[in-house]
Design a protein around this motif. Structure first.
Motif, mmCIF file in Angstrom:
data_model
loop_
_atom_site.group_PDB
_atom_site.id
_atom_site.type_symbol
_atom_site.label_atom_id
_atom_site.label_comp_id
_atom_site.label_asym_id
_atom_site.label_seq_id
_atom_site.Cartn_x
_atom_site.Cartn_y
_atom_site.Cartn_z
ATOM 1 N N ASN A 1 50.624 55.923 38.686
ATOM 2 C CA ASN A 1 51.305 54.817 39.418
ATOM 3 C C ASN A 1 50.927 53.089 39.463
ATOM 4 O O ASN A 1 51.529 52.951 39.138
ATOM 5 C CB ASN A 1 52.293 55.033 40.810
ATOM 6 C CG ASN A 1 53.018 56.574 41.147
ATOM 7 O OD1 ASN A 1 53.647 56.272 41.095
ATOM 8 N ND2 ASN A 1 52.280 57.197 41.614
ATOM 9 N N ARG A 2 49.469 53.923 39.380
ATOM 10 C CA ARG A 2 49.013 52.243 39.115
ATOM 11 C C ARG A 2 49.213 51.417 37.631
ATOM 12 O O ARG A 2 49.397 50.667 37.492
ATOM 13 C CB ARG A 2 47.554 51.727 39.394
ATOM 14 C CG ARG A 2 46.632 52.065 40.894
ATOM 15 C CD ARG A 2 45.838 52.879 41.349
ATOM 16 N NE ARG A 2 45.699 53.703 41.623
ATOM 17 C CZ ARG A 2 44.335 55.106 41.615
ATOM 18 N NH1 ARG A 2 42.987 54.399 41.530
ATOM 19 N NH2 ARG A 2 44.633 55.946 42.044
ATOM 20 N N ALA A 3 49.369 53.066 37.252
ATOM 21 C CA ALA A 3 49.454 52.163 35.014
ATOM 22 C C ALA A 3 50.787 51.478 34.750
ATOM 23 O O ALA A 3 51.137 50.092 34.416
ATOM 24 C CB ALA A 3 50.052 53.438 34.459
ATOM 25 N N GLU B 1 46.924 58.924 23.705
ATOM 26 C CA GLU B 1 46.511 59.920 23.668
ATOM 27 C C GLU B 1 47.788 61.402 23.875
ATOM 28 O O GLU B 1 47.751 61.966 23.268
ATOM 29 C CB GLU B 1 46.048 60.084 23.965
ATOM 30 C CG GLU B 1 44.324 59.072 23.963
ATOM 31 C CD GLU B 1 42.838 59.039 24.867
ATOM 32 O OE1 GLU B 1 43.758 60.192 25.793
ATOM 33 O OE2 GLU B 1 42.110 58.554 24.701
ATOM 34 N N GLU B 2 48.628 61.038 24.655
ATOM 35 C CA GLU B 2 49.645 62.491 24.861
ATOM 36 C C GLU B 2 50.315 62.562 24.007
ATOM 37 O O GLU B 2 50.882 63.658 24.032
ATOM 38 C CB GLU B 2 50.209 61.717 26.667
ATOM 39 C CG GLU B 2 50.924 62.624 27.183
ATOM 40 C CD GLU B 2 51.299 62.950 28.720
ATOM 41 O OE1 GLU B 2 52.644 63.527 28.673
ATOM 42 O OE2 GLU B 2 50.345 62.024 29.408
ATOM 43 N N MET C 1 51.309 54.364 30.510
ATOM 44 C CA MET C 1 51.533 55.917 30.674
ATOM 45 C C MET C 1 49.960 57.092 30.165
ATOM 46 O O MET C 1 49.883 57.698 30.919
ATOM 47 C CB MET C 1 52.337 56.176 31.331
ATOM 48 C CG MET C 1 53.239 55.735 32.658
ATOM 49 S SD MET C 1 55.213 57.014 33.172
ATOM 50 C CE MET C 1 56.116 56.048 31.912
ATOM 51 N N GLU C 2 51.132 56.865 28.973
ATOM 52 C CA GLU C 2 50.528 58.320 27.688
ATOM 53 C C GLU C 2 49.403 57.900 27.495
ATOM 54 O O GLU C 2 48.452 58.760 26.766
ATOM 55 C CB GLU C 2 51.043 59.000 26.813
ATOM 56 C CG GLU C 2 52.718 59.177 27.492
ATOM 57 C CD GLU C 2 53.600 58.626 26.751
ATOM 58 O OE1 GLU C 2 55.150 59.672 26.690
ATOM 59 O OE2 GLU C 2 53.397 59.220 25.610
ATOM 60 N N SER C 3 48.175 56.841 27.937
ATOM 61 C CA SER C 3 47.231 56.233 27.495
ATOM 62 C C SER C 3 46.339 56.519 29.050
ATOM 63 O O SER C 3 45.269 57.461 28.483
ATOM 64 C CB SER C 3 46.725 54.860 27.164
ATOM 65 O OG SER C 3 47.895 55.153 25.500
ATOM 66 N N TRP C 4 46.427 56.654 30.234
ATOM 67 C CA TRP C 4 46.205 56.559 31.324
ATOM 68 C C TRP C 4 46.175 57.808 31.646
ATOM 69 O O TRP C 4 46.612 58.715 31.452
ATOM 70 C CB TRP C 4 46.418 56.081 32.118
ATOM 71 C CG TRP C 4 46.453 54.608 32.036
ATOM 72 C CD1 TRP C 4 46.038 53.705 31.128
ATOM 73 C CD2 TRP C 4 45.793 53.320 32.937
ATOM 74 N NE1 TRP C 4 45.667 52.604 30.734
ATOM 75 C CE2 TRP C 4 45.653 52.374 32.537
ATOM 76 C CE3 TRP C 4 46.171 53.579 34.182
ATOM 77 C CZ2 TRP C 4 45.458 50.421 33.162
ATOM 78 C CZ3 TRP C 4 46.049 52.516 35.346
ATOM 79 C CH2 TRP C 4 45.041 50.569 34.860
ATOM 80 N N PRO C 5 44.790 58.253 32.658
ATOM 81 C CA PRO C 5 45.335 59.880 33.164
ATOM 82 C C PRO C 5 45.852 60.387 34.526
ATOM 83 O O PRO C 5 46.546 58.638 35.077
ATOM 84 C CB PRO C 5 43.242 59.887 33.860
ATOM 85 C CG PRO C 5 43.069 58.640 34.151
ATOM 86 C CD PRO C 5 43.644 58.089 32.816
ATOM 87 N N ARG D 1 36.820 52.222 35.706
ATOM 88 C CA ARG D 1 36.049 53.532 35.882
ATOM 89 C C ARG D 1 36.966 54.091 34.167
ATOM 90 O O ARG D 1 36.846 55.190 33.709
ATOM 91 C CB ARG D 1 36.120 55.526 36.002
ATOM 92 C CG ARG D 1 35.480 54.414 37.708
ATOM 93 C CD ARG D 1 34.947 55.330 38.676
ATOM 94 N NE ARG D 1 34.483 55.392 39.733
ATOM 95 C CZ ARG D 1 33.875 55.865 40.560
ATOM 96 N NH1 ARG D 1 34.880 57.148 40.552
ATOM 97 N NH2 ARG D 1 32.890 55.841 41.724
ATOM 98 N N LEU D 2 38.279 53.492 33.424
ATOM 99 C CA LEU D 2 38.777 54.106 32.988
ATOM 100 C C LEU D 2 37.426 53.893 30.927
ATOM 101 O O LEU D 2 36.809 52.838 31.338
ATOM 102 C CB LEU D 2 40.121 53.302 32.281
ATOM 103 C CG LEU D 2 41.175 53.506 32.857
ATOM 104 C CD1 LEU D 2 42.284 52.254 33.163
ATOM 105 C CD2 LEU D 2 41.961 55.249 33.231
ATOM 106 N N SER D 3 38.472 54.120 30.295
ATOM 107 C CA SER D 3 37.327 53.554 28.820
ATOM 108 C C SER D 3 37.816 52.502 28.145
ATOM 109 O O SER D 3 38.996 52.092 28.741
ATOM 110 C CB SER D 3 37.746 55.011 27.992
ATOM 111 O OG SER D 3 39.553 55.052 27.014
#
Length: 479
Positions: free
Chosen positions: A144-146, A199-200, A135-139, A14-16
């Protein structure tokens, strides 16, 4: 805020498309990192024979890469905070690829020691930049999964290295195993052209030059003193971990600790006690895991009498357990909390350490299964370590904070093979690995379970917007 929570992705699919591409590229880079880094452990006996080295001196070649990692974490972490996670990741891959290839041209102990140090610089930067990039690209709901999924790449790289060892070394010799290390350079061309920035980092830091770690380290007043401090520290650690400190070993250790504190204060300001506590935590984590990581091939060849094929099979089982454990750790971390999942894995791993080193060479299949289970729980749970460390630093300091504290702590990996070999000479290598793994596993479980770094920060009332220190309820929920 409440209305936005259901919109956050809850699974990889469900990630982009951009988020998945960022992860897969970083995962591949970290796989190649694991491949290059582990090569020395596979051919340690061959190198010792060619260069006429004893086991303890040969083990210092493993330590060489750990002795230089603090520098990679410091410089490449600062680059990641100032210029972005992606360029730091590219420079890291170039460093460990070139260093690995140079190992194949080594003409003696010292040349190989220096080339392995270059590998360590690249690996340090890759760990910090890849982990913060993903981490900073994922929600936030999946971080933790990242890190767990990302770190599963490292043991897959070790499995590939073990298979390459079985194919290449018997026919071509150990040097050709290192020449293959040039392959990752091709990946950097793809990374440079195809990946967006995290992104972050873009949102929280971007072009704000004054708030990053690079401005603290490389300002006009600090640049040259820090260069001099780095030279002294690098020289001291080189003497210590090459076993050439003579009667100055204790003095050099004290100087190194002071230097690390000075860098920690510059990087993190009032957060430095928390950073130092993280260093101690990671140091102990490497002391429980890296005696096995670095000396398992030697143990299998010397005490159990395994040939190249059997060693490769054993490392394949261990590596697959490590990879599966990282993925499982990420899932458990998002469901149970980072610290709870971490401590659970460490406690369960104690059930497998003793049986692994009590088995004889006649119980091959059972040994493979136990190696898988041991690495799944003990080493695999370290897939949560980047998330655990990263929560103690705000975004503007995260790459250098994570990279430097982790890689200073990783000096435990430099101590580990020396300690394992030294203790092994007294009580046997299998007994030494059992003793070190079990004792230090309990130590790390207590540090993380009691949340000592964050408790220290809150007790000292350290001001910070880092997740682990910001609010007690939120810290408990996330960690």
């Amino acid at each position: 805020m409440a209305a936005s929570l259901p919109q956050q992705p809850t699974s990889f699919w469900r990630l982009s498309r951009g988020q998945r591409k960022a992860f897969l590229a970083a995962w591949l880079g970290y796989l190649l990192d694991g491949f290059d880094f582990i090569l020395i452990t596979l051919v340690l006996t061959e190198i010792a024979e060619e260069f006429d080295l004893g086991l303890t001196q040969a083990a210092t070649l493993i330590s060489a890469a750990f002795a230089s990692r603090w520098l990679g974490g410091l410089i490449l972490g600062a680059i990641g905070d100032r210029y972005g996670r992606k360029p730091a990741m590219i420079l890291s891959i170039l460093a460990f690829s070139v260093g690995s290839a140079l190992c194949g041209f080594a003409w003696g102990y010292w040349s190989l020691f220096i080339f392995r140090a270059i590998v360590g610089i690249g690996m340090a930067g890759e760990y910090g930049s890849s982990a913060t990039y993903v981490m900073e690209s994922w929600p936030t709901s999946m971080r933790n999964r990242a890190t767990g999924f990302l770190l599963s790449a490292y043991p897959i790289g070790t499995v590939v290295a073990a298979l390459a060892y079985e194919v290449i070394v018997p026919s071509l010799g150990w040097r050709w195993l290192f020449y293959v290390g040039l392959v990752p350079i091709a990946l950097t061309l793809y990374l440079r052209r195809a990946l967006p920035e995290a992104e972050e980092w873009v949102r929280d830091v971007g072009a704000r030059k004054e708030v990053t770690t690079s401005s603290a380290l490389f300002s006009a007043k600090r640049r040259w003193p820090n260069v001099a401090l780095s030279v002294v520290l690098a020289g001291g650690l080189g003497l210590i971990f090459s076993d050439n400190a003579g009667g100055f070993g204790i003095a050099l250790v004290i100087i190194a600790i002071i230097a690390f504190c000075l860098f920690a204060v510059q990087l993190s300001g009032k957060l430095w006690p928390v950073m130092f506590a993280i260093m101690v935590t990671v140091f102990c984590a490497f002391l429980y895991s890296w005696p096995i990581q670095s000396l398992l091939p030697t143990y299998l060849k010397t005490e159990l009498g395994f040939d190249e094929g059997s060693v490769s099979t054993a490392l394949t089982w261990a590596g697959l357990g490590y990879a599966a454990g990282c993925c499982l750790a990420g899932i458990l971390g998002d469901r149970l909390g980072t610290r709870r999942a971490y401590v659970l894995g460490l406690v369960v791993s104690l059930a497998f350490v003793f049986p692994v080193f009590a088995l004889s060479s006649d119980n091959i299949l059972l040994l493979w299964i136990l190696l898988f289970a041991m690495q799944l729980t003990s080493q695999g749970i370290s897939g949560l370590l980047p998330k655990y460390i990263g929560d103690h630093f705000p975004t503007r300091l995260r790459a250098a904070g994570l990279g430097f504290s982790y890689n200073v702590g990783a000096l435990g990996g430099a101590v580990a093979p020396l300690l394992g070999a030294a203790v092994g000479e007294q009580i046997g290598l299998g007994n030494a690995l059992t003793l070190l793994a079990s004792t230090l596993t309990i130590t790390v479980a207590l540090i993380i379970g009691l949340n000592l770094p964050a408790r220290l920060g809150r007790a000292l009332r350290v001001p910070s917007d880092a997740p682990a220190l910001n609010h007690e309820p939120a810290a408990n929920k996330q960690s």
